[in-house]
Design a protein around this motif. Sequence first.
Motif, PDB file in Angstrom:
ATOM      1  N   VAL A   1     -11.495   9.252   1.723  1.00  0.00           N
ATOM      2  CA  VAL A   1     -10.068   9.396   2.099  1.00  0.00           C
ATOM      3  C   VAL A   1      -9.697   8.362   3.160  1.00  0.00           C
ATOM      4  O   VAL A   1      -8.630   7.729   3.106  1.00  0.00           O
ATOM      5  CB  VAL A   1      -9.794  10.828   2.631  1.00  0.00           C
ATOM      6  N   PHE A   2     -10.599   8.191   4.087  1.00  0.00           N
ATOM      7  CA  PHE A   2     -10.355   7.274   5.202  1.00  0.00           C
ATOM      8  C   PHE A   2     -10.120   5.852   4.690  1.00  0.00           C
ATOM      9  O   PHE A   2      -9.168   5.180   5.087  1.00  0.00           O
ATOM     10  CB  PHE A   2     -11.579   7.329   6.134  1.00  0.00           C
ATOM     11  N   LEU A   3     -11.007   5.413   3.792  1.00  0.00           N
ATOM     12  CA  LEU A   3     -10.912   4.035   3.299  1.00  0.00           C
ATOM     13  C   LEU A   3      -9.743   3.858   2.328  1.00  0.00           C
ATOM     14  O   LEU A   3      -9.108   2.809   2.302  1.00  0.00           O
ATOM     15  CB  LEU A   3     -12.222   3.623   2.608  1.00  0.00           C
ATOM     16  N   ASN A   4      -9.479   4.891   1.527  1.00  0.00           N
ATOM     17  CA  ASN A   4      -8.435   4.744   0.511  1.00  0.00           C
ATOM     18  C   ASN A   4      -7.014   4.947   1.033  1.00  0.00           C
ATOM     19  O   ASN A   4      -6.086   4.328   0.519  1.00  0.00           O
ATOM     20  CB  ASN A   4      -8.685   5.718  -0.636  1.00  0.00           C
ATOM     21  N   TYR A   5      -6.876   5.807   1.993  1.00  0.00           N
ATOM     22  CA  TYR A   5      -5.517   6.126   2.455  1.00  0.00           C
ATOM     23  C   TYR A   5      -5.288   5.834   3.934  1.00  0.00           C
ATOM     24  O   TYR A   5      -4.261   5.265   4.298  1.00  0.00           O
ATOM     25  CB  TYR A   5      -5.194   7.599   2.165  1.00  0.00           C
ATOM     26  N   SER A   6      -6.234   6.228   4.771  1.00  0.00           N
ATOM     27  CA  SER A   6      -5.983   6.154   6.211  1.00  0.00           C
ATOM     28  C   SER A   6      -5.812   4.722   6.703  1.00  0.00           C
ATOM     29  O   SER A   6      -4.935   4.448   7.535  1.00  0.00           O
ATOM     30  CB  SER A   6      -7.125   6.817   6.986  1.00  0.00           C
ATOM     31  N   LEU A   7      -6.620   3.803   6.181  1.00  0.00           N
ATOM     32  CA  LEU A   7      -6.524   2.414   6.653  1.00  0.00           C
ATOM     33  C   LEU A   7      -5.139   1.835   6.361  1.00  0.00           C
ATOM     34  O   LEU A   7      -4.502   1.262   7.248  1.00  0.00           O
ATOM     35  CB  LEU A   7      -7.601   1.557   5.976  1.00  0.00           C
ATOM     36  N   LEU A   8      -4.712   2.022   5.120  1.00  0.00           N
ATOM     37  CA  LEU A   8      -3.398   1.480   4.735  1.00  0.00           C
ATOM     38  C   LEU A   8      -2.262   2.213   5.447  1.00  0.00           C
ATOM     39  O   LEU A   8      -1.286   1.602   5.889  1.00  0.00           O
ATOM     40  CB  LEU A   8      -3.222   1.583   3.223  1.00  0.00           C
ATOM     41  N   SER A   9      -2.431   3.520   5.541  1.00  0.00           N
ATOM     42  CA  SER A   9      -1.408   4.307   6.234  1.00  0.00           C
ATOM     43  C   SER A   9      -1.329   3.882   7.708  1.00  0.00           C
ATOM     44  O   SER A   9      -0.235   3.809   8.284  1.00  0.00           O
ATOM     45  CB  SER A   9      -1.773   5.785   6.121  1.00  0.00           C
ATOM     46  N   GLY A  10      -2.513   3.580   8.295  1.00  0.00           N
ATOM     47  CA  GLY A  10      -2.551   3.121   9.687  1.00  0.00           C
ATOM     48  C   GLY A  10      -1.822   1.805   9.857  1.00  0.00           C
ATOM     49  O   GLY A  10      -1.038   1.611  10.795  1.00  0.00           O
ATOM     50  N   LEU A  11      -2.071   0.897   8.908  1.00  0.00           N
ATOM     51  CA  LEU A  11      -1.393  -0.410   8.969  1.00  0.00           C
ATOM     52  C   LEU A  11       0.119  -0.239   8.813  1.00  0.00           C
ATOM     53  O   LEU A  11       0.904  -0.825   9.552  1.00  0.00           O
ATOM     54  CB  LEU A  11      -1.912  -1.319   7.852  1.00  0.00           C
ATOM     55  N   TYR A  12       0.492   0.579   7.840  1.00  0.00           N
ATOM     56  CA  TYR A  12       1.913   0.847   7.563  1.00  0.00           C
ATOM     57  C   TYR A  12       2.582   1.411   8.827  1.00  0.00           C
ATOM     58  O   TYR A  12       3.649   0.924   9.265  1.00  0.00           O
ATOM     59  CB  TYR A  12       1.966   1.843   6.403  1.00  0.00           C
ATOM     60  N   THR A  13       1.942   2.402   9.422  1.00  0.00           N
ATOM     61  CA  THR A  13       2.519   3.051  10.609  1.00  0.00           C
ATOM     62  C   THR A  13       2.565   2.071  11.780  1.00  0.00           C
ATOM     63  O   THR A  13       3.550   2.020  12.530  1.00  0.00           O
ATOM     64  CB  THR A  13       1.686   4.294  10.977  1.00  0.00           C
ATOM     65  N   ALA A  14       1.481   1.270  11.942  1.00  0.00           N
ATOM     66  CA  ALA A  14       1.441   0.303  13.056  1.00  0.00           C
ATOM     67  C   ALA A  14       2.554  -0.728  12.911  1.00  0.00           C
ATOM     68  O   ALA A  14       3.255  -1.045  13.879  1.00  0.00           O
ATOM     69  CB  ALA A  14       0.083  -0.393  13.085  1.00  0.00           C
ATOM     70  N   PHE A  15       2.750  -1.223  11.684  1.00  0.00           N
ATOM     71  CA  PHE A  15       3.816  -2.217  11.478  1.00  0.00           C
ATOM     72  C   PHE A  15       5.200  -1.599  11.691  1.00  0.00           C
ATOM     73  O   PHE A  15       6.089  -2.242  12.253  1.00  0.00           O
ATOM     74  CB  PHE A  15       3.704  -2.840  10.086  1.00  0.00           C
ATOM     75  N   ALA A  16       5.349  -0.372  11.226  1.00  0.00           N
ATOM     76  CA  ALA A  16       6.633   0.312  11.447  1.00  0.00           C
ATOM     77  C   ALA A  16       6.880   0.483  12.945  1.00  0.00           C
ATOM     78  O   ALA A  16       8.003   0.276  13.434  1.00  0.00           O
ATOM     79  CB  ALA A  16       6.640   1.668  10.743  1.00  0.00           C
ATOM     80  N   GLY A  17       5.824   0.835  13.670  1.00  0.00           N
ATOM     81  CA  GLY A  17       5.928   0.990  15.128  1.00  0.00           C
ATOM     82  C   GLY A  17       6.294  -0.311  15.803  1.00  0.00           C
ATOM     83  O   GLY A  17       7.158  -0.364  16.690  1.00  0.00           O
ATOM     84  N   LEU A  18       5.654  -1.392  15.355  1.00  0.00           N
ATOM     85  CA  LEU A  18       5.943  -2.718  15.923  1.00  0.00           C
ATOM     86  C   LEU A  18       7.392  -3.114  15.658  1.00  0.00           C
ATOM     87  O   LEU A  18       8.078  -3.628  16.545  1.00  0.00           O
ATOM     88  CB  LEU A  18       5.009  -3.763  15.317  1.00  0.00           C
ATOM     89  N   ALA A  19       7.821  -2.855  14.437  1.00  0.00           N
ATOM     90  CA  ALA A  19       9.212  -3.184  14.091  1.00  0.00           C
ATOM     91  C   ALA A  19      10.170  -2.416  14.994  1.00  0.00           C
ATOM     92  O   ALA A  19      11.165  -2.967  15.487  1.00  0.00           O
ATOM     93  CB  ALA A  19       9.478  -2.835  12.621  1.00  0.00           C
ATOM     94  N   PHE A  20       9.857  -1.167  15.225  1.00  0.00           N
ATOM     95  CA  PHE A  20      10.700  -0.336  16.093  1.00  0.00           C
ATOM     96  C   PHE A  20      10.698  -0.879  17.531  1.00  0.00           C
ATOM     97  O   PHE A  20      11.749  -0.954  18.181  1.00  0.00           O
ATOM     98  CB  PHE A  20      10.202   1.107  16.045  1.00  0.00           C
ATOM     99  N   LEU A  21       9.517  -1.283  18.000  1.00  0.00           N
ATOM    100  CA  LEU A  21       9.415  -1.829  19.361  1.00  0.00           C
ATOM    101  C   LEU A  21      10.217  -3.120  19.502  1.00  0.00           C
ATOM    102  O   LEU A  21      10.913  -3.341  20.486  1.00  0.00           O
ATOM    103  CB  LEU A  21       7.950  -2.092  19.716  1.00  0.00           C
ATOM    104  N   TRP A  22      10.114  -3.973  18.514  1.00  0.00           N
ATOM    105  CA  TRP A  22      10.867  -5.230  18.552  1.00  0.00           C
ATOM    106  C   TRP A  22      12.366  -4.953  18.545  1.00  0.00           C
ATOM    107  O   TRP A  22      13.121  -5.590  19.249  1.00  0.00           O
ATOM    108  CB  TRP A  22      10.487  -6.119  17.366  1.00  0.00           C
ATOM    109  N   PHE A  23      12.747  -3.976  17.768  1.00  0.00           N
ATOM    110  CA  PHE A  23      14.156  -3.592  17.714  1.00  0.00           C
ATOM    111  C   PHE A  23      14.630  -3.136  19.100  1.00  0.00           C
ATOM    112  O   PHE A  23      15.694  -3.533  19.576  1.00  0.00           O
ATOM    113  CB  PHE A  23      14.329  -2.470  16.671  1.00  0.00           C
ATOM    114  N   LEU A  24      13.787  -2.312  19.743  1.00  0.00           N
ATOM    115  CA  LEU A  24      14.137  -1.820  21.095  1.00  0.00           C
ATOM    116  C   LEU A  24      14.249  -2.969  22.081  1.00  0.00           C
ATOM    117  O   LEU A  24      15.156  -3.007  22.919  1.00  0.00           O
ATOM    118  CB  LEU A  24      13.072  -0.832  21.581  1.00  0.00           C
TER     119      LEU A  24
END
Lengths: 169, 268
Positions: free
Chosen positions: A136-159
């Motif tokens: 589960v970790f390799l199939n979903y968590s890694l990609l989900s982590g990247l997705y969430t991190a990029f979304a977070g970064l986008a939000f931070l840049w917006f702020l």
Amino acid sequence: MPIRNLNLSKAANTLFLILIVVLYQSLFSGLLTIHRISLDLPLLILVYVGLTRGPASGAIFGFLVGFLLDLYNPSFLGLGAFIKTCLGYLVGSFTDNLYLESNISKGVVIFLSLLLNDFAYYLFSSGFDLNYTFFVFLNYSLLSGLYTAFAGLAFLWFLQIRKAKEITT
Amino acid sequence: MPFFLFDILARGRGPFLKEKSSATFFLFLVLSLLLLILPLKVKESLSEIVFSFAYAPFYSVANQIGELYDVHQVNRVLNEKVTRLTLENSRLQEKERENERLRQVLGFKSESSYQLIPAEAVAAEPERFPSLIWINLGEKDGIRKGMPVINIDGLIGRVSEVLVGSSVVQLLYHPNCRVAALDTRSRVQGIVRSKGGVMLNLDNVPTEEDVKVGDEIYTSGFSKIFPEGLKIGQVLKVSPAKDPVFKIIILKPAVDFSRLEELFVIKI
């Protein structure tokens, strides 16, 4: 009096963030899921709270968010709350020890937090089945982590852009 | 991760800076553990209760929005369908009317004792009351100058000019058009002509002759242009004569000249 006002505003703010989590989970999480890779907004907000308000707020918020997410799976009620309480406290505690001026380092914190959260959750919920956990970790968590991190970064840049505009005006 | 945290907490060092924070952390950690060790039934009941407060209202709203969206989509599709079917319906009604008209025309053609050439009006003089129209038949179709033109309602006029593939028809409204006519009831004869407007006049009827409102006027066949027995119109008004010799008789044409579609040229 000012201290009480400050606490009230903090509580209202926390409630507002909790409301966002509930709204997201009930209305929008499906919309932002791409090929079973979901955006972990509750965790993103948890990291934000930990980083900006410190360990105590991180722990409280982690407990509340974890508890709300555990409602979807009553068999493990408390597990998510336990992990997220630790995570919130941990992120809040490391704030002073981390170089968090750059957005990249914040993105790394978000990414690692999600990996840690998922790894712990799947490990406990599977009864320490490492094969299942790593699958589960390799199939979903890694990609989900990247997705969430990029979304977070986008939000931070917006702020930041918004803040810069406010300063110039 | 929890073991790692316990280790740090137990040694009392690391990033943990405030006593208060640690106390809060432990409190919520204990709460989490308490939740974890609850019996499954209690967990399920607790989850159900909290879920109904925290999530259920939002799911209900989401469902309603979803249903509203579905209804909107269905409504859009149905509106499109209604519009398409309305158009199709009006097209079919027009076809039905055309079919009915053509049936009448066919019936008329088979009943008529004349040799008829079916034609279509293709253009009209751009006047309020046109006196000339163009038909889609010409010399190559056997049309000759002077041939009468009729439709199922009655006499329309005569062919005044013939081209290769089309012809000009002079209507009864044309100032040069004169038709020898008779009253079918009293057999009184006269000349039908137009004096402008949408009505026709029956001239040359002496004042003492018997012509009444409602009498039907047909071609008499005395002129060599129009054969006898073609309906021209009906007497609409008979005015008391100012002229001591002739009556003033107004006719309503049998043909609606504003709706000329299927016509026939009589081959004579």
